[in-house]
Design a protein around this motif. Sequence first.
Motif, PDB file in Angstrom:
ATOM      1  N   LEU A 105     152.451  72.460 127.330  1.00  0.00           N
ATOM      2  CA  LEU A 105     152.767  73.782 127.879  1.00  0.00           C
ATOM      3  C   LEU A 105     152.791  74.299 126.036  1.00  0.00           C
ATOM      4  N   ASP A 106     152.183  75.309 126.729  1.00  0.00           N
ATOM      5  CA  ASP A 106     152.011  76.467 125.149  1.00  0.00           C
ATOM      6  C   ASP A 106     152.932  77.641 125.066  1.00  0.00           C
ATOM      7  N   PHE A 107     153.445  77.720 124.144  1.00  0.00           N
ATOM      8  CA  PHE A 107     154.127  79.043 123.801  1.00  0.00           C
ATOM      9  C   PHE A 107     153.500  80.225 122.815  1.00  0.00           C
ATOM     10  N   GLU A 108     153.390  81.268 123.755  1.00  0.00           N
ATOM     11  CA  GLU A 108     153.471  82.403 121.921  1.00  0.00           C
ATOM     12  C   GLU A 108     154.313  83.512 122.157  1.00  0.00           C
ATOM     13  N   GLY A 109     155.334  83.135 121.903  1.00  0.00           N
ATOM     14  CA  GLY A 109     156.554  84.673 121.584  1.00  0.00           C
ATOM     15  C   GLY A 109     157.689  84.463 122.970  1.00  0.00           C
ATOM     16  N   ALA A 110     157.572  83.194 123.769  1.00  0.00           N
ATOM     17  CA  ALA A 110     159.043  83.125 124.803  1.00  0.00           C
ATOM     18  C   ALA A 110     160.438  83.851 124.531  1.00  0.00           C
ATOM     19  N   THR A 111     160.817  84.092 125.110  1.00  0.00           N
ATOM     20  CA  THR A 111     162.313  84.412 125.115  1.00  0.00           C
ATOM     21  C   THR A 111     163.177  83.015 125.331  1.00  0.00           C
ATOM     22  N   PRO A 112     163.999  82.316 124.960  1.00  0.00           N
ATOM     23  CA  PRO A 112     164.482  80.935 124.754  1.00  0.00           C
ATOM     24  C   PRO A 112     165.548  81.401 126.442  1.00  0.00           C
ATOM     25  N   VAL A 113     165.828  81.451 127.921  1.00  0.00           N
ATOM     26  CA  VAL A 113     166.959  81.325 128.003  1.00  0.00           C
ATOM     27  C   VAL A 113     168.400  80.833 127.043  1.00  0.00           C
ATOM     28  N   PHE A 114     168.351  79.701 126.513  1.00  0.00           N
ATOM     29  CA  PHE A 114     169.524  79.843 125.885  1.00  0.00           C
ATOM     30  C   PHE A 114     168.766  79.140 124.754  1.00  0.00           C
ATOM     31  N   CYS A 115     169.421  79.078 123.092  1.00  0.00           N
ATOM     32  CA  CYS A 115     169.106  78.606 122.007  1.00  0.00           C
ATOM     33  C   CYS A 115     169.875  78.509 121.256  1.00  0.00           C
ATOM     34  N   VAL A 116     170.658  77.572 121.137  1.00  0.00           N
ATOM     35  CA  VAL A 116     171.819  77.004 120.271  1.00  0.00           C
ATOM     36  C   VAL A 116     171.741  76.161 119.363  1.00  0.00           C
ATOM     37  N   ALA A 117     172.957  76.005 118.107  1.00  0.00           N
ATOM     38  CA  ALA A 117     172.516  75.400 117.663  1.00  0.00           C
ATOM     39  C   ALA A 117     172.722  73.526 117.449  1.00  0.00           C
ATOM     40  N   ALA A 118     172.688  73.004 117.160  1.00  0.00           N
ATOM     41  CA  ALA A 118     171.976  71.051 117.664  1.00  0.00           C
ATOM     42  C   ALA A 118     173.583  70.838 116.919  1.00  0.00           C
TER      43      ALA A 118
ATOM     44  N   SER B  78     162.189  73.832 137.509  1.00  0.00           N
ATOM     45  CA  SER B  78     163.155  75.498 136.881  1.00  0.00           C
ATOM     46  C   SER B  78     163.694  75.634 134.674  1.00  0.00           C
ATOM     47  N   LEU B  79     163.958  74.568 134.580  1.00  0.00           N
ATOM     48  CA  LEU B  79     163.832  75.245 133.378  1.00  0.00           C
ATOM     49  C   LEU B  79     163.982  73.799 132.533  1.00  0.00           C
ATOM     50  N   ILE B  80     162.822  74.002 131.107  1.00  0.00           N
ATOM     51  CA  ILE B  80     162.739  72.604 130.134  1.00  0.00           C
ATOM     52  C   ILE B  80     163.642  72.855 128.695  1.00  0.00           C
ATOM     53  N   LEU B  81     164.324  72.061 128.530  1.00  0.00           N
ATOM     54  CA  LEU B  81     164.865  72.031 127.447  1.00  0.00           C
ATOM     55  C   LEU B  81     164.309  71.230 126.177  1.00  0.00           C
ATOM     56  N   GLY B  82     164.730  71.613 125.100  1.00  0.00           N
ATOM     57  CA  GLY B  82     164.064  70.696 124.143  1.00  0.00           C
ATOM     58  C   GLY B  82     164.899  70.997 122.506  1.00  0.00           C
ATOM     59  N   LEU B  83     164.757  70.227 121.931  1.00  0.00           N
ATOM     60  CA  LEU B  83     165.212  70.278 120.690  1.00  0.00           C
ATOM     61  C   LEU B  83     164.277  70.981 119.243  1.00  0.00           C
ATOM     62  N   VAL B  84     164.337  71.928 119.340  1.00  0.00           N
ATOM     63  CA  VAL B  84     163.406  72.561 118.295  1.00  0.00           C
ATOM     64  C   VAL B  84     164.144  73.189 117.039  1.00  0.00           C
ATOM     65  N   ASP B  85     163.678  73.058 115.216  1.00  0.00           N
ATOM     66  CA  ASP B  85     164.181  73.438 114.652  1.00  0.00           C
ATOM     67  C   ASP B  85     165.462  73.106 114.296  1.00  0.00           C
ATOM     68  N   GLY B  86     166.101  72.202 114.683  1.00  0.00           N
ATOM     69  CA  GLY B  86     167.657  72.179 114.971  1.00  0.00           C
ATOM     70  C   GLY B  86     168.211  72.781 116.006  1.00  0.00           C
ATOM     71  N   HIS B  87     167.696  73.198 117.020  1.00  0.00           N
ATOM     72  CA  HIS B  87     168.065  74.055 117.546  1.00  0.00           C
ATOM     73  C   HIS B  87     168.012  73.779 119.449  1.00  0.00           C
ATOM     74  N   ILE B  88     169.193  74.058 120.381  1.00  0.00           N
ATOM     75  CA  ILE B  88     168.981  73.499 121.500  1.00  0.00           C
ATOM     76  C   ILE B  88     168.424  74.252 122.430  1.00  0.00           C
ATOM     77  N   VAL B  89     166.863  74.376 122.721  1.00  0.00           N
ATOM     78  CA  VAL B  89     166.719  75.240 123.244  1.00  0.00           C
ATOM     79  C   VAL B  89     166.017  75.580 124.726  1.00  0.00           C
ATOM     80  N   GLY B  90     166.226  76.141 126.387  1.00  0.00           N
ATOM     81  CA  GLY B  90     165.876  76.185 127.303  1.00  0.00           C
ATOM     82  C   GLY B  90     165.425  76.856 127.564  1.00  0.00           C
ATOM     83  N   VAL B  91     163.841  76.662 127.589  1.00  0.00           N
ATOM     84  CA  VAL B  91     163.301  77.647 128.492  1.00  0.00           C
ATOM     85  C   VAL B  91     162.869  77.741 129.818  1.00  0.00           C
ATOM     86  N   ASN B  92     161.842  78.406 130.626  1.00  0.00           N
ATOM     87  CA  ASN B  92     161.276  78.764 131.549  1.00  0.00           C
ATOM     88  C   ASN B  92     159.807  78.443 131.471  1.00  0.00           C
TER      89      ASN B  92
END
Lengths: 350, 378
Positions: free
Chosen positions: A169-182, A135-149
């Motif tokens: 997974l290919d993203f074209e402008g998806a809005t993360p569920v959350f995005c906070v600084a790592a 239901s959710l994928i987390l990742g460390l992207v550009d110094g941010h912890i991102v959660g995305v559907n």
Amino acid sequence: MSEQDLLFETADRLFGDVATFDEVQAAQQRGWSEATWSAADELGLTRIGVSEAAGGMGGSIADVVALLMAAGYHAAPIPLAESTLLAGWLAQAPGIVLPEGPLSVIPNKANDTLRLENGTLHGSAHRVPWGRNVSLILGLVDGHIVGVNPHDARITEDVNVAGEPRDDLDFEGATPVFCVAATPAQTLERFALMGALSRSALMAGALLRVVDATAQYTQERKQFGKPVGSFQAVQIHLVRCAEQAALVDLAVQVAAREADRGPASFEIAAVKTLANDAARTASRAAHQAHGAMGMTQEYVLHQYSRRLWAWRGEYGDASWRSQLGRGVATLGPDHHFHVIADGSASGIAL
Amino acid sequence: MAIRLTPTELTDQERALQAEVRAFCDEFLPRGSFEPGLGMSSGPSKELSRELGKRGWLGMALPTRYGGSDRSTVDRLVVVEELLRRGAPLEQHWTADRQSGIVINRFGTEEQKQRFLPDIAAGELCFCIGMSEPDSGSDLASVKTRATPTDGGWLLNGTKIWTSNAHFADWMICLCRTADADTPHQGLSQLLVDMHADGISINPIPLLDGTADFSEVVFNDVFVADDLLLGEPGNGWQQVTSELSFERAGPERWITPIIIVENFLREYADHLSEAALDFLGHTIARWWGLRQISLAAARMIDEGKAPALQAAMGKDMGTEFEQEVIAELQQLVDIEPSLTSDSQFSRLLARAVLVAPSWAIRGGTNEILKGIIAKGLR
């Protein structure tokens, strides 16, 4: 008996009941085992290693490693390493509360192009475990912890050599569920270490299972009127499996203990190196001891040997050896033994 | 069922001991002050053994009333790994410290303990092990050396072979037949034999590297007094197998090539290839893992457990690893190793090439160990 032993026993019993041979076979077609997930979830095992603030059960890294060893012992076909150790590590950034259900993480492959642009995700992430199932994928992207559907991505389904889903997974402008600084400690290097520890723990469990399966089979299978395990040439294969399993089993527990105290980069790199060696030598020996029976999907060995081969390639193989070697060379001959005796505390830099 | 070990680590007290031993070695055995040896075959130094004895670092597990220091198997591991990694000359005390003292303490009479243990703990006594014979290697129960009763003791006749350090040892613990029995495992006993007694001849056997660490020991009507029978008559097989399990899990089973790899790092630091880095990384990981096995097995012994299978696995894996390290190093350096080279690395590598096969043979061949482990997996 330690807390980790108790946790291992609990998880061992649970997975033994639900992640049966048939269920693991079926998961190969379905992608995963919902029954295994639900059973583990009911006991709260799917959020061990995730802090209570982030919606988890808490617990040390040693606890999660014990849990993952049990999962590896039963080839539990669920994203357990991702939902516990790895999501838990990423969710250390303040303000993250994880939703219920299976989670996955972006393993950061060399060919990934994932980036944040004005708060939206672009580019591709490769080999995301069970990307299609979670239901959710987390990742460390550009110094941010991102959660995305994952439904916000174009998913190209694939599997590893064990048949476990590893999706692009290919993203074209998806809005993360959350995005906070790592946090400063949340670097890609440290994430790779956690990934390597998770795979080492799963591999330690799988190796123990390979030993038990090989010991049992070589006692039951008779040729020339006696169990094949009574032949010295076959015993050598069985012993090689047992030795490799014992080594990785012990080493991963030491690495987990150290990871609860600090980055433990040496111990984790070392144990993944040992686990990768074992994946090669123990699988080869186990297959040789099993003969043709081990080559079929009708017998249990492939559920473990294929996972060992798959996990060997995940989160670093030869790269750990050269990183360790560079660390040894930099530290120099006078401190060489201190690395063996004291691990990360020797000051070796990876 | 798979064989498992419980992780452990050095306590603060054990770390303090390690620091003490390191400081002693830095002072007493500075690099360059002696030609390092390879593991257990490093030659004798009475001076070093006495210094260690003075510090309470020999016979560590023996009771204090016999000159020991009532310490642990882990403490001994801490001491010996510091000495072994430097290639220190420890053959004078090695066998006595590792097993003879322990066997005497376990099976000996009060009189024997008082007679031998204080000198073992002081580094004054050198022991050798009389097990193998020309026709009895792995099949140890088939030994033919025989002790026949005589007035006040035994008359010993027979031949032991491949006996390490026999030519400078003071005593041998000799496995021999004292009675005929229905099975070969019965009727065996251990005798404490004075290596200077009449009727003993010691014939050195040159090893592949030209040294004469091995000897043939011939007993011709050697008188051994009654009070030198160790343990129960006829209990020799049980005693000897427990002795062999003591000696299996130690750091000497994986540590030997360390000094060679460190010399490699010294001499090749400026041109380490990618392959060399891969080797160094792979090797440090394996070393670290094998040390965890030694440490965990030692802790089990201190907890009163009997890690026979774990120790056998440690020795089998450790010695195989040691041989791999030598082979892998040779592939990397592309040189002609020589015992007379100006380079210490080359000298040590040459010696290692010549003696490495022995690592997987002495103390129970790896094939025998695998048989023991396989039985334990049933």
